[in-house]
Every structure is written in C-alpha cells, then in structure tokens.
Design a protein around this motif. Structure first.
Motif, PDB file in Angstrom:
ATOM      1  N   SER A  13     -41.670  11.452 -55.630  1.00  3.53           N
ATOM      2  CA  SER A  13     -41.352  12.303 -56.605  1.00  3.53           C
ATOM      3  C   SER A  13     -39.938  12.083 -57.352  1.00  3.53           C
ATOM      4  CB  SER A  13     -41.231  13.845 -56.235  1.00  3.53           C
ATOM      5  OG  SER A  13     -42.518  14.148 -55.965  1.00  3.53           O
ATOM      6  N   ALA A  14     -39.085  11.418 -56.107  1.00  4.83           N
ATOM      7  CA  ALA A  14     -37.741  10.888 -56.249  1.00  4.83           C
ATOM      8  C   ALA A  14     -37.742   9.542 -56.785  1.00  4.83           C
ATOM      9  CB  ALA A  14     -36.736  10.954 -55.118  1.00  4.83           C
ATOM     10  N   HIS A  15     -38.687   8.765 -56.892  1.00  4.73           N
ATOM     11  CA  HIS A  15     -38.795   7.376 -57.486  1.00  4.73           C
ATOM     12  C   HIS A  15     -38.688   7.414 -58.995  1.00  4.73           C
ATOM     13  CE1 HIS A  15     -39.804   3.262 -57.967  1.00  4.73           C
ATOM     14  NE2 HIS A  15     -39.107   3.039 -56.784  1.00  4.73           N
ATOM     15  N   TRP A  16     -37.633   6.245 -59.370  1.00  5.70           N
ATOM     16  CA  TRP A  16     -37.482   6.204 -60.972  1.00  5.70           C
ATOM     17  C   TRP A  16     -38.941   6.102 -61.736  1.00  5.70           C
ATOM     18  CZ3 TRP A  16     -39.075   1.502 -62.957  1.00  5.70           C
ATOM     19  CH2 TRP A  16     -39.170   0.602 -62.079  1.00  5.70           C
ATOM     20  N   LEU A  17     -39.959   5.265 -60.906  1.00  7.89           N
ATOM     21  CA  LEU A  17     -41.207   4.955 -61.549  1.00  7.89           C
ATOM     22  C   LEU A  17     -42.195   6.002 -61.238  1.00  7.89           C
ATOM     23  CD1 LEU A  17     -42.809   2.831 -63.489  1.00  7.89           C
ATOM     24  CD2 LEU A  17     -43.390   1.913 -61.155  1.00  7.89           C
ATOM     25  N   TRP A  18     -42.410   6.340 -60.137  1.00  2.74           N
ATOM     26  CA  TRP A  18     -43.622   7.211 -59.726  1.00  2.74           C
ATOM     27  C   TRP A  18     -43.411   8.755 -60.171  1.00  2.74           C
ATOM     28  CZ3 TRP A  18     -46.774   3.542 -60.031  1.00  2.74           C
ATOM     29  CH2 TRP A  18     -46.387   2.345 -59.059  1.00  2.74           C
ATOM     30  N   GLY A  19     -42.006   9.100 -60.233  1.00  2.46           N
ATOM     31  CA  GLY A  19     -41.414  10.509 -60.380  1.00  2.46           C
ATOM     32  C   GLY A  19     -41.832  10.781 -61.846  1.00  2.46           C
ATOM     33  N   ALA A  20     -42.015   9.617 -62.554  1.00  6.71           N
ATOM     34  CA  ALA A  20     -41.956   9.871 -64.333  1.00  6.71           C
ATOM     35  C   ALA A  20     -43.487  10.048 -64.560  1.00  6.71           C
ATOM     36  CB  ALA A  20     -41.501   8.828 -64.906  1.00  6.71           C
ATOM     37  N   CYS A  21     -44.627   9.849 -63.677  1.00  3.31           N
ATOM     38  CA  CYS A  21     -45.905  10.305 -64.013  1.00  3.31           C
ATOM     39  C   CYS A  21     -46.234  11.728 -63.971  1.00  3.31           C
ATOM     40  CB  CYS A  21     -46.790   9.270 -62.981  1.00  3.31           C
ATOM     41  SG  CYS A  21     -46.426   7.715 -63.127  1.00  3.31           S
ATOM     42  N   GLY A  22     -47.587  11.856 -64.445  1.00  6.98           N
ATOM     43  CA  GLY A  22     -48.026  13.308 -64.522  1.00  6.98           C
ATOM     44  C   GLY A  22     -47.877  14.178 -63.492  1.00  6.98           C
ATOM     45  N   SER A  23     -48.519  13.801 -62.407  1.00  9.26           N
ATOM     46  CA  SER A  23     -48.591  14.242 -61.119  1.00  9.26           C
ATOM     47  C   SER A  23     -48.620  13.450 -60.027  1.00  9.26           C
ATOM     48  CB  SER A  23     -49.598  15.312 -61.266  1.00  9.26           C
ATOM     49  OG  SER A  23     -50.920  14.638 -61.187  1.00  9.26           O
ATOM     50  N   ILE A  24     -48.161  13.932 -58.968  1.00  9.57           N
ATOM     51  CA  ILE A  24     -48.187  13.178 -57.605  1.00  9.57           C
ATOM     52  C   ILE A  24     -49.191  14.035 -56.436  1.00  9.57           C
ATOM     53  CG2 ILE A  24     -46.919  12.215 -55.535  1.00  9.57           C
ATOM     54  CD1 ILE A  24     -44.562  11.858 -57.746  1.00  9.57           C
ATOM     55  N   VAL A  25     -49.972  13.460 -55.832  1.00  6.69           N
ATOM     56  CA  VAL A  25     -51.157  14.233 -55.024  1.00  6.69           C
ATOM     57  C   VAL A  25     -51.080  13.584 -53.824  1.00  6.69           C
ATOM     58  CG1 VAL A  25     -53.206  14.978 -54.790  1.00  6.69           C
ATOM     59  CG2 VAL A  25     -52.334  14.909 -57.056  1.00  6.69           C
ATOM     60  N   GLU A  26     -50.860  14.271 -52.798  1.00  2.54           N
ATOM     61  CA  GLU A  26     -50.889  13.844 -51.372  1.00  2.54           C
ATOM     62  C   GLU A  26     -52.407  13.691 -50.928  1.00  2.54           C
ATOM     63  OE1 GLU A  26     -48.321  15.668 -48.697  1.00  2.54           O
ATOM     64  OE2 GLU A  26     -46.739  14.897 -49.447  1.00  2.54           O
ATOM     65  N   ARG A  27     -52.757  12.757 -50.204  1.00  2.00           N
ATOM     66  CA  ARG A  27     -54.251  12.649 -49.718  1.00  2.00           C
ATOM     67  C   ARG A  27     -54.063  13.291 -48.291  1.00  2.00           C
ATOM     68  NH1 ARG A  27     -53.198   7.449 -51.794  1.00  2.00           N
ATOM     69  NH2 ARG A  27     -53.003   6.502 -49.665  1.00  2.00           N
ATOM     70  N   LYS A  59     -44.798  12.835 -50.539  1.00  2.00           N
ATOM     71  CA  LYS A  59     -44.553  13.052 -52.029  1.00  2.00           C
ATOM     72  C   LYS A  59     -43.091  13.286 -52.352  1.00  2.00           C
ATOM     73  CE  LYS A  59     -45.928  16.779 -55.580  1.00  2.00           C
ATOM     74  NZ  LYS A  59     -46.694  18.079 -55.838  1.00  2.00           N
ATOM     75  N   PRO A  60     -42.346  13.754 -51.567  1.00  3.10           N
ATOM     76  CA  PRO A  60     -40.926  13.919 -51.999  1.00  3.10           C
ATOM     77  C   PRO A  60     -40.512  12.367 -52.421  1.00  3.10           C
ATOM     78  CG  PRO A  60     -41.431  15.289 -50.117  1.00  3.10           C
ATOM     79  CD  PRO A  60     -42.439  14.596 -50.327  1.00  3.10           C
ATOM     80  N   PHE A  61     -40.850  11.651 -51.374  1.00  7.55           N
ATOM     81  CA  PHE A  61     -40.118  10.110 -51.641  1.00  7.55           C
ATOM     82  C   PHE A  61     -40.612   9.698 -52.967  1.00  7.55           C
ATOM     83  CE2 PHE A  61     -40.924   9.756 -46.802  1.00  7.55           C
ATOM     84  CZ  PHE A  61     -39.786  10.506 -46.636  1.00  7.55           C
TER      85      PHE A  61
END
Length: 557
Positions: free
Chosen positions: A543-557, A539-541
């Motif tokens: 979250s720091a990305h210019w594209l994926w970090g801009a989305c609503g939420s990041i969830v680890e599987r 998730k930290p990787f």
C-alpha cells in the motif's frame, strides 16, 4: 720192457694232473698265471659317458676360458679325451680344454672320449672387441647451394675398424637447410647454417651458404576485373601474382582518372566521383600488367526492389522503409531478403526502419531473412491482421523505448532457435538483457486467461504488457526493474496482478526512473479495476509503494 716202463710213467702223470684239477680249481673259473683263481690279475672298466662343465660360454676376441670334461663312470679304465672346435676361425681349443676366442661369431667345442668315442658339446659365442672412435671428417667443410637444391655430404669415421661407426646429422637452422640420416642436405631458404656430423664424442661440420632461387613472375591478375562502387566507399583490390613462389612479387597500382577513383600503394581504391576509370596493376619483375574497371555511382537515398522500399543509411547498408506513397501500404505475405542489388551495387539489408510497416492493416505475415539486426520504433505497430513475424538468428535489437508490435491483436512471433539473444516462452518474447539477465519484451495481445512471467526474469521492458487481454498475471520475485509504460494501451480489466515479495526491502527494490513515475504506468488502463494479490501480512508494504498503492485494491492471500 722199456716200452712198458714209459707207459706206466705216462699214466702216473696223467693221474696226478687230474687230481690236481679236482682239488685246486672250481669249474669254469679262470686260472691265473700262477695257477691261482679270479683275483690273480686287473679288471678293465669301460667308459659310459662324458660331460662338459658348461653348455655355453661367451667370450670377447682375444680372451680364453678352460672347459672341464667329466668322464663316467669315475672308475673308468681309460679316461683319456680329445677336444675339437667346429670353426677354429672363431675359437680354438687345446688338449686341456682351453678355449681361445679368435673373432666374432659362434662355434661348437666338442670333447670325445678315447674309450667308446662318447662326446659332449659347448656352444661358444665370440663378441668383437670394442674399438673406440678416434675422430670424424667430412668430405666438404664448406659449400654453397641454391634454395631447393640438394647436397650429399660424406662422413669418414676413424679408425676403420671402430666398433660403432654410426653417424648422426643435424642442422643449426632447419629453416635454412635440413639434413637426413644419410647426410643428404636440402636447402630451404636463403641464409647460413652449419651441417654437423657426429660419431661417438667427435664431430665435424660443414658451413653451408644457401642462396635464394630466382623464380620469375609469369602472370599478374586482379581478382575482380570490374567493380561498382559508391562515392566515398573504399575497396581493397586483390591481386594474384604467379607463380606463388616467385622471387619478386612486388606490384604497383595506378588509377587512370583520379577524379573518379584513387588507389594507394596497398591497392585500396577510394571512390571519389561518378564515372569510370581503370586501376592498373604492374609487376616490378617483368612489368606484367592487369587492370580493373572501376565504376563509381552516386549514393541513392531511396530505392525500390520487388515492391519493397529501402533507404541507404550507411554506404551499402539499407533499412526497410514505408512506401513513400502514404496511400499504399504493404500487404499480404512478405519475405524481406538480407541482400539486394540496385544499379550494380549489392547492398546489405539489416534494419526495419522507423514506422516501416506502421498501420499496414492488410499485412498477413513478414519473414526477415538472415542478416537483419535491428527493428526500429513502431516497426509493425497497428497491423491489425498481421498473424506472424519470423525473426532471424542475426537479430540483435528491437527498439524498447517505443511501441513496436502494439495493436497487433492476431500477432504471433517466431524466433530462430539459433538466435543468441531473443527467444519465445509460453508465446511471449524474451530478451537476454545485458543489465538484468532476462527481460520480458512482448506479450501477445491475443493471449487470454492467466499468464506467468518466466521464473528468473529480471526486468519487464516498456510496452511488453500493452493492450493485453489477460485476466491475471503472476510476477516472479526475480523481477528487479519494471520499466515505464507498464500495462498501457487500454489493457483489459478487471485485472489481477499476483505478487510474491514478502518484505518492504524486496518490494522497494523496484527501480523508479522519475520522482513521480505514476503517469507512465497503467496509462489509458483503468487502475481502479486492478487488484493486487499479495502474501499475507504484506499489504501495508504494498500500500505504501508508489506503484502498487496506486491500484484499485490490494488483497492478501
């Protein structure tokens, strides 16, 4: 008294004879000349057979070999034999069994016993004595013939009785003349060649000169008696000169009106201005002529054939355009041909032009014929009832920087199986991208549920995911480039994006074209309702990305 004495003497003699027989000989035994028994004289032994030491021999003319006869039994009284040849012209034999070869052939030597006429034979094969070749000559040492004609050369091998008189023939240049095994020479084309005959180690040659055969021209014909051309266009005029093997097939070209069309020495016609003229072809041999009527027409900007409008973008190449009347749109089922004829000119149709079918709400299906190469920007955008587009094997390019199939909620695309660049997988359109291997080009807006991008795909092109209705998308780790306009056009939300990169370097491998590319991704789509599903511990990787970090939420599987 005398008679009595004679009788007594005879009786005494007979008695003595009887006594002698009974005491000196056995019954039935022969009596020798001296009054003895069986051993008093020699016994005769008869011949029972004869053989020759060799059943067959081979000789060369003039040579000889002695055969040996064996008479049986060994103690035969008379062992005398005689010899004979069945063909003394082939080989002779003397009384001692010496065989002498006379000439080539085969004969039989027979030995016969004097006592009992017993016999045996030997087969004699005589080979001719080899006589070497001492020379060879030809009946002609030089000759001149015309191409296509024949000449038979005669070779004489010396001596006359040479053992091997075989002659082989050869040509120094088979493109000029050929020769067969019998010395028959065939002239092929003008030039010089040596025809050589060889026997043993000797050879002889004939210097041959072949002259060209003069074949006159009998007719000259242009393949097209009339041509319609566009001003500025060039066409190569094809001419047939007969016969095909005519000696001089040179021709000249001339235009009667060079302001309409000009022609060069090779028969290339250049259309100059509107009008009509003749291009005349004349043979150098015989002055025979033929002509082609050349009609030159001005280039037409736009044209309409069978309800479809076209624009001439280069010479005879056309693109489909929208109906010039903005109030009239294409509708129904349309099949666009690869070629059309307009004002006597045949055109190739190979493009769907910019906005050609934009907003054609009543359009149901479109089939592009073989020959189409390009679909331009906004080609079919906004066709709300378009159900099917059929793409040919010849299609090479679909504009990727702009919308092409946007807002076509019912659309299905079918691609010819023979197309080397485009193909369909799970309803989506893919392209064999020269930079990224395989690129996703278009996902049907009508597709719902979960969609997995094909493994091995290297790029997601612009507008490939536009106005989609899916709930979940799985992106493979093979993706290295996501172009702008990613999930644009009010895509359905909530949306789950499943990613599988596990390291920061893999995640950051996604190329970005701008310093701040965020405005070009998810525009008009609610980012706050997009969930990014990532591997545990990553998730930290993301979250720091210019594209994926801009989305609503990041969830680890």
């Amino acid at each position: 008294m005398k008679k009595t004495i004679w009788r007594v003497a005879l009786a005494i003699a007979m008695a003595a004879a009887v006594a002698s027989v009974s005491t000196g000989c056995k019954k039935d035994e022969p009596v020798g000349p001296n009054g003895g028994g069986n051993n008093d004289g020699p016994k005769t032994v008869a011949v029972t057979g004869v053989s020759i030491n060799k059943a067959s021999i081979s000789l060369t003319e003039g040579t000889s070999e002695t055969l040996t006869a064996t008479v049986t039994p060994d103690n035969a009284t008379n062992k005398a034999v005689s010899w004979k040849s069945s063909d003394s012209n082939i080989a002779t034999v003397d009384n001692s069994g010496k065989v002498t070869a006379v000439k080539a052939g085969s004969t039989t030597i027979t030995v016969t016993t004097t006592d009992g006429s017993k016999s045996a034979t030997c087969t004699v094969t005589v080979a001719a004595k080899e006589v070497a070749v001492t020379g060879i000559t030809l009946d002609q040492t030089s000759a001149t013939i015309v191409a296509g004609d024949n000449l038979v050369l005669k070779a004489t091998v010396a001596p006359e009785n040479a053992t091997d008189k075989k002659v082989t023939w050869s040509s120094s240049d088979a493109s000029i003349a050929t020769v067969d095994e019998n010395g028959k020479v065939t002239a092929v084309s003008a030039g010089n060649a040596d025809i050589t005959a060889t026997a043993g180690s000797f050879s002889a040659a004939c210097a041959l000169t072949v002259q060209a055969k003069v074949i006159p021209v009998t007719s000259v014909n242009v393949d097209n008696w009339s041509i319609t051309m566009l001003a500025g266009e060039t066409v190569s005029l094809k001419v047939t000169v007969l016969p095909e093997d005519a000696t001089n097939k040179n021709i000249t070209f001339q235009s009667e009106n060079t302001e309409v069309a000009a022609v060069d020495s090779e028969g290339t016609i250049l259309a100059i201005g509107a009008g009509s003229t003749k291009v005349i072809v004349t043979s150098e041999d015989g002055g025979l002529t033929s002509n082609c009527v050349v009609t030159v027409v001005s280039e037409t900007g736009e044209m309409e054939v069978d309800g479809i409008f076209y624009r001439n973008y280069y010479m005879r190449s056309l693109e489909v355009i929208a109906n010039p009347d903005e109030n009239v749109k294409y509708s129904g089922n349309i099949k666009i041909p690869g070629k059309i004829t307009y004002n006597g000119i045949e055109y190739t149709v190979d493009r769907v032009g910019d906005r050609a079918f934009l907003g054609c709400e009543s359009l149901i299906s479109v089939e592009l014929a073989e020959g189409f190469r390009v679909i331009g920007p906004y080609g079919f955008a906004g066709c709300e009832n378009l159900e099917k587009i059929t793409l040919p094997a010849s299609l090479e390019s679909i504009d990727w920087a702009n919308q092409v199939f946007a807002f076509c909620p019912k659309l299905e695309i079918v691609v010819s199986e023979k197309n080397p660049l485009f193909f369909i997988n799970d309803g989506a359109l893919y392209w064999k991208d020269p930079s990224y291997g395989i690129a996703l080009r278009w996902l049907p807006e009508k597709k719902t549920g979960t969609f997995s991008i094909m493994e091995g795909t290297g790029a997601i092109r612009s507008y490939a995911l536009f106005h989609t209705s899916i709930d979940k998308i799985i992106i493979p780790t093979s993706i290295v480039f996501i172009f702008e306009r990613f999930f644009c056009g009010e895509c359905k939300t909530p949306l789950e994006i499943v990613l599988n990169w596990s390291t920061a370097s893999e995640i950051n491998n996604i190329y970005k074209a701008y310093d701040d590319p965020s405005p070009f991704y998810f525009n008009t789509t609610d980012r706050s309702k997009i969930t990014v599903s990532v591997p545990k511990g990553t998730k930290p990787f993301y979250s720091a990305h210019w594209l994926w970090g801009a989305c609503g939420s990041i969830v680890e599987r």
